[in-house]
Design an enzyme around this catalytic site. Structure first.
Site, PDB file in Angstrom:
ATOM      1  N   ASN A 123      -5.261   7.341   4.396  1.00  0.00           N
ATOM      2  CA  ASN A 123      -4.938   6.653   5.645  1.00  0.00           C
ATOM      3  C   ASN A 123      -3.474   6.868   5.966  1.00  0.00           C
ATOM      4  OD1 ASN A 123      -5.934   4.501   7.695  1.00  0.00           O
ATOM      5  ND2 ASN A 123      -3.918   3.774   7.070  1.00  0.00           N
ATOM      6  N   GLU A 124      -3.207   7.390   7.156  1.00  0.00           N
ATOM      7  CA  GLU A 124      -1.837   7.570   7.644  1.00  0.00           C
ATOM      8  C   GLU A 124      -0.894   8.078   6.556  1.00  0.00           C
ATOM      9  OE1 GLU A 124      -0.427   4.058   9.714  1.00  0.00           O
ATOM     10  OE2 GLU A 124      -1.460   4.664  11.535  1.00  0.00           O
ATOM     11  N   ARG A 157       0.847  -1.192   0.000  1.00  0.00           N
ATOM     12  CA  ARG A 157       0.000   0.000   0.000  1.00  0.00           C
ATOM     13  C   ARG A 157       0.879   1.238   0.000  1.00  0.00           C
ATOM     14  NH1 ARG A 157      -2.455  -0.111   6.260  1.00  0.00           N
ATOM     15  NH2 ARG A 157      -0.432  -0.377   7.269  1.00  0.00           N
ATOM     16  N   TRP A 189       3.546  -5.777  14.203  1.00  0.00           N
ATOM     17  CA  TRP A 189       4.615  -5.030  13.536  1.00  0.00           C
ATOM     18  C   TRP A 189       5.750  -4.576  14.454  1.00  0.00           C
ATOM     19  CZ3 TRP A 189       4.631  -0.248  15.730  1.00  0.00           C
ATOM     20  CH2 TRP A 189       3.419   0.290  16.156  1.00  0.00           C
ATOM     21  N   GLU A 220      -7.335   4.854  15.632  1.00  0.00           N
ATOM     22  CA  GLU A 220      -6.953   3.444  15.760  1.00  0.00           C
ATOM     23  C   GLU A 220      -6.298   3.278  17.126  1.00  0.00           C
ATOM     24  OE1 GLU A 220      -4.479   2.109  12.515  1.00  0.00           O
ATOM     25  OE2 GLU A 220      -5.770   3.037  11.015  1.00  0.00           O
ATOM     26  N   GLU A 247      -1.762  -8.770   7.965  1.00  0.00           N
ATOM     27  CA  GLU A 247      -1.986  -8.454   9.379  1.00  0.00           C
ATOM     28  C   GLU A 247      -2.709  -9.571  10.124  1.00  0.00           C
ATOM     29  OE1 GLU A 247      -3.716  -4.519   9.167  1.00  0.00           O
ATOM     30  OE2 GLU A 247      -1.730  -3.626   8.918  1.00  0.00           O
ATOM     31  N   GLN A 248      -2.517 -10.811   9.667  1.00  0.00           N
ATOM     32  CA  GLN A 248      -3.228 -11.920  10.306  1.00  0.00           C
ATOM     33  C   GLN A 248      -2.779 -12.165  11.744  1.00  0.00           C
ATOM     34  OE1 GLN A 248      -1.579 -15.908   8.644  1.00  0.00           O
ATOM     35  NE2 GLN A 248      -1.719 -14.509   6.924  1.00  0.00           N
ATOM     36  N   MET A 249      -1.597 -11.638  12.139  1.00  0.00           N
ATOM     37  CA  MET A 249      -1.140 -11.810  13.517  1.00  0.00           C
ATOM     38  C   MET A 249      -1.482 -10.609  14.406  1.00  0.00           C
ATOM     39  SD  MET A 249      -0.037 -14.772  13.349  1.00  0.00           S
ATOM     40  CE  MET A 249       0.648 -14.937  15.001  1.00  0.00           C
ATOM     41  N   HIS A 250      -2.300  -9.685  13.894  1.00  0.00           N
ATOM     42  CA  HIS A 250      -2.693  -8.482  14.638  1.00  0.00           C
ATOM     43  C   HIS A 250      -4.023  -8.755  15.328  1.00  0.00           C
ATOM     44  CE1 HIS A 250      -3.817  -4.326  15.424  1.00  0.00           C
ATOM     45  NE2 HIS A 250      -2.725  -3.868  14.846  1.00  0.00           N
ATOM     46  N   CYS A 291       3.121   8.669  -5.374  1.00  0.00           N
ATOM     47  CA  CYS A 291       3.958   9.847  -5.147  1.00  0.00           C
ATOM     48  C   CYS A 291       3.025  11.060  -5.034  1.00  0.00           C
ATOM     49  CB  CYS A 291       4.900   9.991  -6.345  1.00  0.00           C
ATOM     50  SG  CYS A 291       5.744  11.571  -6.423  1.00  0.00           S
TER      51      CYS A 291
HETATM   52  C1  GAL Z   1      -1.820   1.370  11.105  1.00  0.00           C
HETATM   53  C2  GAL Z   1      -2.637   1.374   9.822  1.00  0.00           C
HETATM   54  C3  GAL Z   1      -3.666   0.280   9.807  1.00  0.00           C
HETATM   55  C4  GAL Z   1      -3.053  -1.011  10.271  1.00  0.00           C
HETATM   56  C5  GAL Z   1      -2.506  -0.816  11.652  1.00  0.00           C
HETATM   57  C6  GAL Z   1      -1.927  -2.077  12.265  1.00  0.00           C
HETATM   58  O1  GAL Z   1      -0.579   1.940  10.880  1.00  0.00           O
HETATM   59  O2  GAL Z   1      -3.288   2.608   9.645  1.00  0.00           O
HETATM   60  O3  GAL Z   1      -4.180   0.147   8.512  1.00  0.00           O
HETATM   61  O4  GAL Z   1      -2.060  -1.397   9.388  1.00  0.00           O
HETATM   62  O5  GAL Z   1      -1.484   0.133  11.599  1.00  0.00           O
HETATM   63  O6  GAL Z   1      -1.455  -1.835  13.556  1.00  0.00           O
END
Ligand code: GAL
Length: 663
Positions: free
Chosen positions: A149-150, A111, A337, A328, A377-380, A115
């Protein structure tokens, strides 16, 4: 729908209906409502489903998702999907991809692959935003918008593309009007860099060694302006088609590659993404802090961002109507992460949410509803397990919802007595020319923030503007390398106690040593001249006569006649100097010394402070005082708050405990 703040602080969650079978959606919506969750953020990564073929929109699934959430009384925050441009778009416009500092094109497959300078992508961003705003702008369930997003996540602000080169040259031409003016401002006579036209200016990457510091600083300013413009283009379209729906963007922690104050000028609500255990692991990465706070998060890191982004939320609507959320919030479970991803301690997830509510967040919204069994992100962790049954976070939502109903805090926007100045230009100056490895404005400001919080002080983190510092008792402005025009005068006029240095006023707008030597314009307040600065390795700090030290950064200052030398180094150089209401610290003080200097400044300013156990923090808001235990051991605070009138919890605080007192 009005822009006015909500009647009650509320809970939210980030939801991806497109990840789950439609038959499941009503169950999800029912469970959300049952847990007391009111705000549901959706849509921000779903471009390839909204527009599966170029120009062919498929809104049917999103219409149905809106309907299901609406049927359950839930309010929707809709994200524009520009962080995830679909493959067909990249194939049509391959030069929209960002280019890294080594000149490598960043690929498709994750993602944020665009630019900011690419005008073709900017057109696409406006097109999809407009299509969404026309479709959903007045939907009765739509409560707010999120742009993209971010911005900048995964290092994506700086792009060294052809589009960026063209854009940078145009920006420079606008700013300087003539190559001669640029040559003078940049000091291009140094190393024979004189330019005959703006078209000769390259991007500041891939040179043999460092390019000129102002060249780098202007590129950072230019890149930041592209983020502002990108966000503004979306915001303008949304405002035109969705009047009355507030616009937000979700900022990150310790992320300084663009000026968040400038972006916030176009936002009704500033939000940010708070991941305490991830930050402790990755952004702070400090063994001592890790050992003390593993599974909890650093006591002041997330809090600092609450206080910074609250200010951002006040940029457009003014202090009184300023709005901010946590968009979030880490669930009470492991992330995916960090370097390592520890399980939060029991109670940590609750403490995080209450710290944000105490700081005035209108909404705290968890990321994410349900842990996905597939994808990156399956481990989140989510509030639900991958199989759709409740995880700890779901129970926590119920618990906090009940607590909110019982406590009903009424957060106030009243100004804190103490303002701590944080400035993006100064952060960039230090990134470009740290002088001693790793020295940053952010870390220096943060060390002052920690000292203030340790003293039980509620702080506003603010930009260097006259408006932001008015009505304060104490202004703390360390390492504010560039004093914006007029700011020194504002400091002189504001009537507050000032604590400045090290390195405040050390550069002018063009990244040069100011005329008359540092601290430049600050000499209006304190008559000192900085002759020299040295930086040292961690094993050779500079001892002060008082017993403390300067850690690795020390300035050699010549005081004028009106200046008092309050403290000196062991080798006899002025270390702390004062004149009238201004105190200048000529080095980076160690933790204990800084704590002492901060308390002395609070005393001079007439701000009451507290003696708290190491891991306890306090936040005052409106009629309530919140007390938090960020330590892994229980603490008893009955003696610290003898006449406490408790509104929530007890003063014998478990690890991660929260109490609330009536003030
Ligand atoms: C943020 C992001 C989300 C998700 C999340 C995971 O940085 O906006 O989409 O990736 O982290 O912690």
């Amino acid at each position: 729908m009005s822009l006015s703040p909500l009647s009650r602080q509320a809970l939210g969650v980030c939801y991806y209906p497109e990840h789950w079978p439609e038959e499941r959606w009503p169950t999800d919506a029912r469970m959300m409502a049952e847990a007391g969750i009111e705000y549901i953020r959706i849509g921000e990564f779903a471009w390839s489903l909204m527009e599966p073929e170029p120009g062919t929109y498929d809104w049917a699934w999103l219409d149905r998702a809106f309907q299901v959430l609406h049927d359950h009384g839930l309010k929707i925050v809709l994200g524009t999907p520009t962080a995830t441009a679909p493959k067909w778009l990249v194939d049509r416009m391959p030069d929209m991809l960002g280019v890294d500092v080594e000149g490598r094109v960043r690929g498709f497959g994750s993602r944020r692959h665009y630019c900011f300078s690419h005008q073709g992508y900017r057109t696409e961003s406006r097109r999809i935003t407009q299509a969404m705003a026309e479709r959903y702008g007045d939907h009765p369930a739509l409560a707010a918008w999120q742009t993209d997003n971010e911005f900048g996540c995964h290092n994506t602000i700086y792009s060294y593309s052809d589009a960026a080169r063209t854009g940078f040259r145009e920006w420079l031409a606008q700013k300087y009007q003539s190559p001669d003016a640029l040559n003078r401002a940049w000091g291009t006579v140094f190393w024979s860099m004189t330019y005959r036209s703006f078209d000769e200016v390259e991007l500041p990457n891939l040179a043999v060694t460092q390019t000129s510091p102002i060249h780098q600083l202007d590129f950072r300013r230019y890149s930041s302006d592209q983020v502002v413009a990108f966000n503004r283009e979306q915001a303008d379209i949304i405002r035109a088609h969705s009047p009355g729906r507030p616009i937000s963007h979700n900022f990150m922690g310790k992320f300084t590659d663009f000026d968040h104050y400038d972006v916030s000028d176009d936002l009704d609500i500033a939000t940010w993404d708070a991941y305490p255990t991830g930050f402790l692991e990755r952004e702070l990465n400090d063994e001592t802090l890790l050992k003390k706070h593993i599974g909890i998060g650093a006591p002041d890191f997330d809090a600092f961002h609450h206080d910074l982004y609250r200010t951002c939320g006040q940029r457009r609507n003014g202090t009184e109507n300023g709005r901010w959320w946590v968009m979030e919030q880490q669930p009470p479970g492991p992330l995916n992460w960090g370097n390592y991803n520890p399980a939060p301690l029991p109670g940590a997830g609750r403490l995080w949410v209450w710290e944000a509510f105490a700081a005035g967040a209108e909404v705290v919204s968890w990321f994410r509803w349900r842990q996905p069994p597939f994808g990156q992100e399956q481990m989140h962790e989510g509030l639900l397990l991958p199989d759709g049954t409740p995880n700890h976070g779901y129970d926590l939502a119920k618990e906090i919802s009940a607590e909110l109903d019982a406590l009903r805090p009424e957060p106030s926007n009243a100004r804190a007595e103490v303002a701590l100045v944080f400035d993006y230009d100064s952060e960039w100056v230090m990134k470009i020319m740290p002088h001693g490895r790793g020295t940053t404005h952010f870390d220096t400001v943060m060390s002052h923030y920690v000292a203030l919080r340790r003293a039980g002080i509620s702080v506003d983190v603010v930009p260097p503007t006259a408006e932001a510092i008015s009505g304060r008792k104490l202004i703390v402005a360390p390492m504010l390398a560039i004093l914006p025009d007029g700011f020194a005068q504002a400091l002189a006029d504001c009537g507050a106690e000032i604590l400045a240095g090290p390195w405040t006023g050390s550069k002018d707008r063009n990244f040069a040593i100011p005329e008359g030597l540092p601290p430049g314009e600050l000499r209006k307040l304190i008559d000192i001249r900085l002759r020299r600065v040295e930086t040292r390795r961690a094993f050779s700090p500079i001892p002060l006569a008082s017993g403390g030290t300067f850690d690795g950064w020390r300035e050699f200052i010549e005081p004028g006649a009106a200046v008092t030398v309050e403290e000196a180094s062991e080798d006899g150089h002025p270390a702390v100097l004062s004149q009238d209401r201004t105190t200048y610290v000529a080095g980076r003080a160690d933790e204990a010394t800084l704590a002492r200097l901060i308390r002395a400044a609070l005393d001079r300013a007439g701000v009451a402070h507290l003696d708290l156990p190491e891991h306890v923090r306090v936040r005052d808001n409106g009629s309530l005082r919140f007390v938090f235990n960020y330590g892994r051991e229980a603490v008893d605070l009955t003696d610290a708050f003898p006449d406490a009138d408790l509104a929530m919890g007890t003063l014998s605080l478990d690890p991660c405990g929260v109490a609330c007192l009536k003030r």
